[in-house]
Design a protein around this motif. Structure first.
Motif, PDB file in Angstrom:
ATOM      1  N   ALA A  23       0.845  -1.202   0.000  1.00 41.38           N
ATOM      2  CA  ALA A  23       0.000   0.000   0.000  1.00 41.38           C
ATOM      3  C   ALA A  23       0.881   1.254   0.000  1.00 41.38           C
ATOM      4  N   ASP A  24       1.949   1.254   0.789  1.00 42.00           N
ATOM      5  CA  ASP A  24       2.887   2.390   0.805  1.00 42.00           C
ATOM      6  C   ASP A  24       3.408   2.677  -0.598  1.00 42.00           C
ATOM      7  N   ARG A  25       3.878   1.613  -1.273  1.00 46.25           N
ATOM      8  CA  ARG A  25       4.442   1.785  -2.621  1.00 46.25           C
ATOM      9  C   ARG A  25       3.403   2.335  -3.580  1.00 46.25           C
ATOM     10  N   LEU A  26       2.161   1.818  -3.491  1.00 47.89           N
ATOM     11  CA  LEU A  26       1.113   2.287  -4.399  1.00 47.89           C
ATOM     12  C   LEU A  26       0.801   3.763  -4.139  1.00 47.89           C
ATOM     13  N   PHE A  35       7.812   9.980  -1.741  1.00 49.07           N
ATOM     14  CA  PHE A  35       8.613   8.763  -1.599  1.00 49.07           C
ATOM     15  C   PHE A  35       9.273   8.718  -0.227  1.00 49.07           C
ATOM     16  N   ASN A  36       9.400   7.531   0.304  1.00 48.08           N
ATOM     17  CA  ASN A  36      10.059   7.330   1.598  1.00 48.08           C
ATOM     18  C   ASN A  36       9.501   8.203   2.708  1.00 48.08           C
ATOM     19  N   SER A  37       8.198   8.407   2.685  1.00 49.71           N
ATOM     20  CA  SER A  37       7.645   9.286   3.706  1.00 49.71           C
ATOM     21  C   SER A  37       7.446   8.532   5.015  1.00 49.71           C
ATOM     22  N   GLY A  38       7.709   7.246   5.014  1.00 55.68           N
ATOM     23  CA  GLY A  38       7.601   6.505   6.274  1.00 55.68           C
ATOM     24  C   GLY A  38       7.201   5.081   5.984  1.00 55.68           C
ATOM     25  N   HIS A  39       7.027   4.315   7.027  1.00 55.44           N
ATOM     26  CA  HIS A  39       6.650   2.917   6.848  1.00 55.44           C
ATOM     27  C   HIS A  39       5.198   2.701   7.201  1.00 55.44           C
ATOM     28  N   GLN A  40       4.546   1.813   6.468  1.00 54.46           N
ATOM     29  CA  GLN A  40       3.155   1.456   6.750  1.00 54.46           C
ATOM     30  C   GLN A  40       2.329   2.694   7.088  1.00 54.46           C
ATOM     31  N   ILE A  41       2.233   3.579   6.079  1.00 55.21           N
ATOM     32  CA  ILE A  41       1.578   4.876   6.260  1.00 55.21           C
ATOM     33  C   ILE A  41       0.132   4.712   6.731  1.00 55.21           C
ATOM     34  N   GLU A  48      -1.292  -0.181  16.302  1.00 54.84           N
ATOM     35  CA  GLU A  48      -0.767  -0.807  15.089  1.00 54.84           C
ATOM     36  C   GLU A  48       0.736  -0.592  14.987  1.00 54.84           C
ATOM     37  N   ARG A  49       1.174   0.615  15.369  1.00 61.95           N
ATOM     38  CA  ARG A  49       2.612   0.892  15.289  1.00 61.95           C
ATOM     39  C   ARG A  49       3.372   0.112  16.349  1.00 61.95           C
TER      40      ARG A  49
END
Ligand code: GDP
Ligand code: MG
Length: 608
Positions: A23-26, A35-41, A48-49
């Protein structure tokens, strides 16, 4: 955007196969986030975090410009993506998400292969008539074996090799092909733009200022700010205050059209008014209701009580708001002599219950007492007098405190589940031993490739709710996976175990178990309590009792606890600080007789 250019889809998979990463990549590739704004946005919740798992489905609307091919024309497409949780306890979220989807991306880890939730999710999507796009993820891993996963997908679901994509969501390779497949393979929503407005509510959350925010799938027609609409479920009327898309943060708009997914506010102040699965229509019109979901049946119940009756109202408000956001939870009022007024809540599993408790604390600052979880039992009654008294010949109870007098019961029944377990051959022996040990009966076993087996077992629900998942993982070094669905009731022999602390019954801890387990469970509860209850100034006897028989006993030794003992000299501020901290700690305690028991004990005590 014309309806033909809309695609609504969910990402489904077993836990950890990379849904949120994809989902992040999409989101990045379509420019929704940098891009690279974080993980599992999309994993926005604190729980969840902290736990690294998705518990809540999240929606994001993406713009994608497609160059066109033999099947679909070029143009700008609107993709509504829903990232879903993978754990069986959150299957209610998946089920709801599929209501607003015409297709699903089924991710499979290239190393782990097809797992229990892969099977469950695939079947659910197919049963709803969704188009499934199979994708093998994590091909970058050193020990990835995508060919083997292809043959598993072929063997179990009959999926053809040339329809299966291979990607690395982490590195982004192959992800463009996923976007293309979504546009090519998944049909546009079956929307009628010119018909009267019909919209389906499939999620909701509470906002302090705007009231309930509803996530709505516009099936037909259109909806504008200022429109007057009616809930077909309740007949209540509302005026639309705001509309917008989630991109993934809110982007307000004036109108939502057939096929689109977006949010709506209409000044709903009372969370209990919202029905997930409700159809909205224009005021004054009548329309056929859209198919909702049959609510997932809760399997595990626990009592929830304010630590102090003065917090009853604020706890109720917190519960109502959280249940709005977690519609798989059922809520009914209950009361108990020891704990006062409270509720009995139903959950899909113990993880679901724990996550709910954690969210109550983190998002609403509520720290209620939660009683030991239990499944729902049934009892067939003896004698016309008793049947008349209860008004039925079969009573149902999930609260162990309501365990009926065994004298009036001819037979007890307990719920069972059909469990699907996928394990490598080398752990087959230990997995079988575990299932048999939990009173399981094998139904079937199928080889899904050279060295992996898919087992089906009939297991008592009571034996798996607490820690079965942990055990299956540890007994197979993490390789076996497990999923289950309810399979009705079977006759059983059960008893009620009471726990006494210095002779005082601890209502939160009474539990029901199979008679063959009474001594073991009793001993276990006593030793766990010995370790979990802080020492008091006097000795405490812990006893497990069935009927009038003591089945286990432990002692908690006395301790003199002077927190200020370490502070010599006259540092009064430090002393005060320590005493304050001790007082804070006390709030998290519940008094039983004259013994302080930490609130979290009631659930953690059951884990083996
Ligand atoms: P979910 O539970 O399906 O949402 O899975 P997550 O997206 O949270 O990912 C689980 C773990 O797998 C995380 O540690 C990710 O970094 C990792 N992961 C996801 N995709 C890939 C991939 O393509 N390659 C590798 N090596 N790791 C991945
Ligand atoms: Mg996830």
């Amino acid at each position: 955007v014309p309806v033909e250019n809309i695609r609504n889809f969910s990402i489904i998979a077993h836990v950890d196969h990379g849904k949120s990463t994809l989902a992040d990549r999409l989101l990045e590739m379509t420019g929704a986030v940098a891009f690279n704004s974080g993980h599992q946005i999309l994993d926005k919740l604190q729980v969840e975090r902290e736990r690294g798992i998705t518990v809540k489905a999240q929606t994001a609307s993406l713009d994608y410009s497609y160059e066109g091919d033999d099947k679909v024309p070029s143009g700008n497409y609107l993709l509504n993506l829903i990232d879903t949780p993978g754990h069986v306890d959150f299957c209610g979220e998946v089920s709801r998400s599929l209501l607003a989807s015409q297709g699903a991306i089924l991710l499979v880890d290239a190393n782990k292969g097809v797992q229990a939730q892969t099977v469950a999710n695939y079947r659910l999507a197919v049963s709803r008539g969704l188009v499934v796009v199979p994708v093998i993820n994590k091909i970058d891993l050193k020990n990835a074996d995508p060919d083997r996963v292809v043959s598993q997908l072929n063997k179990i679901f009959g999926l053809e090799e040339d329809t299966i994509l291979r990607i690395s969501a982490k590195l982004g390779s192959g992800v463009e092909d996923v976007l293309k497949a979504v546009v090519r393979e998944i049909p546009p929503p079956p929307a009628d733009v010119s018909a009267s407005f019909r919209g389906l509510v499939f999620d909701s959350w509470f906002d302090k200022y705007r009231g309930a925010v509803l996530l709505i799938y516009i099936r037909d027609g259109f909806l504008r700010v200022g429109d007057h609409i009616t809930s077909a479920q309740s007949g209540q009327n509302y005026e639309v205050r705001s509309l917008g898309l989630l991109r993934p943060s809110e982007e307000p708009c004036k109108m939502l059209c057939a096929g689109q997914v977006g949010y709506m506010t209409c000044n709903v102040r009372n969370p209990a008014e919202v029905h997930i699965g409700a159809t909205f229509h224009r005021k004054g019109e009548t329309v056929e209701q859209l198919p909702g979901v049959s609510a997932a049946t809760p399997l595990v119940f626990a009592g929830v009580y304010p630590s102090d009756q003065s917090q009853y109202t604020s706890l109720r408000s917190a519960l109502e708001k959280l249940v709005l956001n977690d519609s798989a939870v059922t809520m009914a009022t209950d009361s108990s002599p020891a704990l006062g007024q409270g509720w009995r809540l139903g959950f899909l599993g113990l993880l679901h219950l724990e996550v709910f408790g954690q969210r109550l604390e983190q998002e609403y600052g509520a720290e209620p007492v939660m009683t030991a979880p239990s499944v729902t039992y049934k009892a067939k009654l003896l004698g016309a007098k008793n049947i008349k008294k209860y008004g039925t010949d079969e009573i149902t109870f999930s609260n162990p405190a309501h365990f009926p007098d065994v004298q009036i019961v001819s037979e007890f029944y307990e719920p069972v589940v059909t469990a699907t377990i996928i394990t490598p051959d080398e752990y087959l022996g230990s997995v079988m031993t575990l299932c048999l040990d939990r009173r399981g009966q094998q139904i079937s076993s199928v080889n899904i490739d050279n060295d992996r087996v898919m087992l089906q077992f009939l297991l008592p629900l009571n034996e798996i709710i607490v820690d079965f998942h942990d055990y299956i993982k540890s007994t197979s070094s993490g390789y076996a996976s497990f999923d289950y669905e309810s399979s009705g009731y079977v006759p059983t022999k059960i008893v009620k175990i009471d726990i006494l602390l210095n002779g005082n019954k601890v209502e939160e801890l009474c539990t029901v178990c199979h008679f063959s387990r009474a001594v073991m469970v009793g001993r276990h509860l006593c030793t766990r309590l010995r370790d979990l209850v802080p020492r008091q100034l006097f000795q405490v006897a812990v006893q497990a009792v069935v009927g009038s028989k003591i089945v286990a006993r432990e002692n908690i030794k006395a301790l003199r606890k002077d927190v200020t003992a370490k502070c010599y000299g006259g540092d009064i501020t430090r002393k005060m600080k320590l005493l304050r901290r001790q007082a804070e700690g006390k709030k998290k305690m519940r008094m039983i007789g004259n013994i302080e028991v930490p609130k979290h004990t009631f659930i953690s005590v059951l884990k083996r």
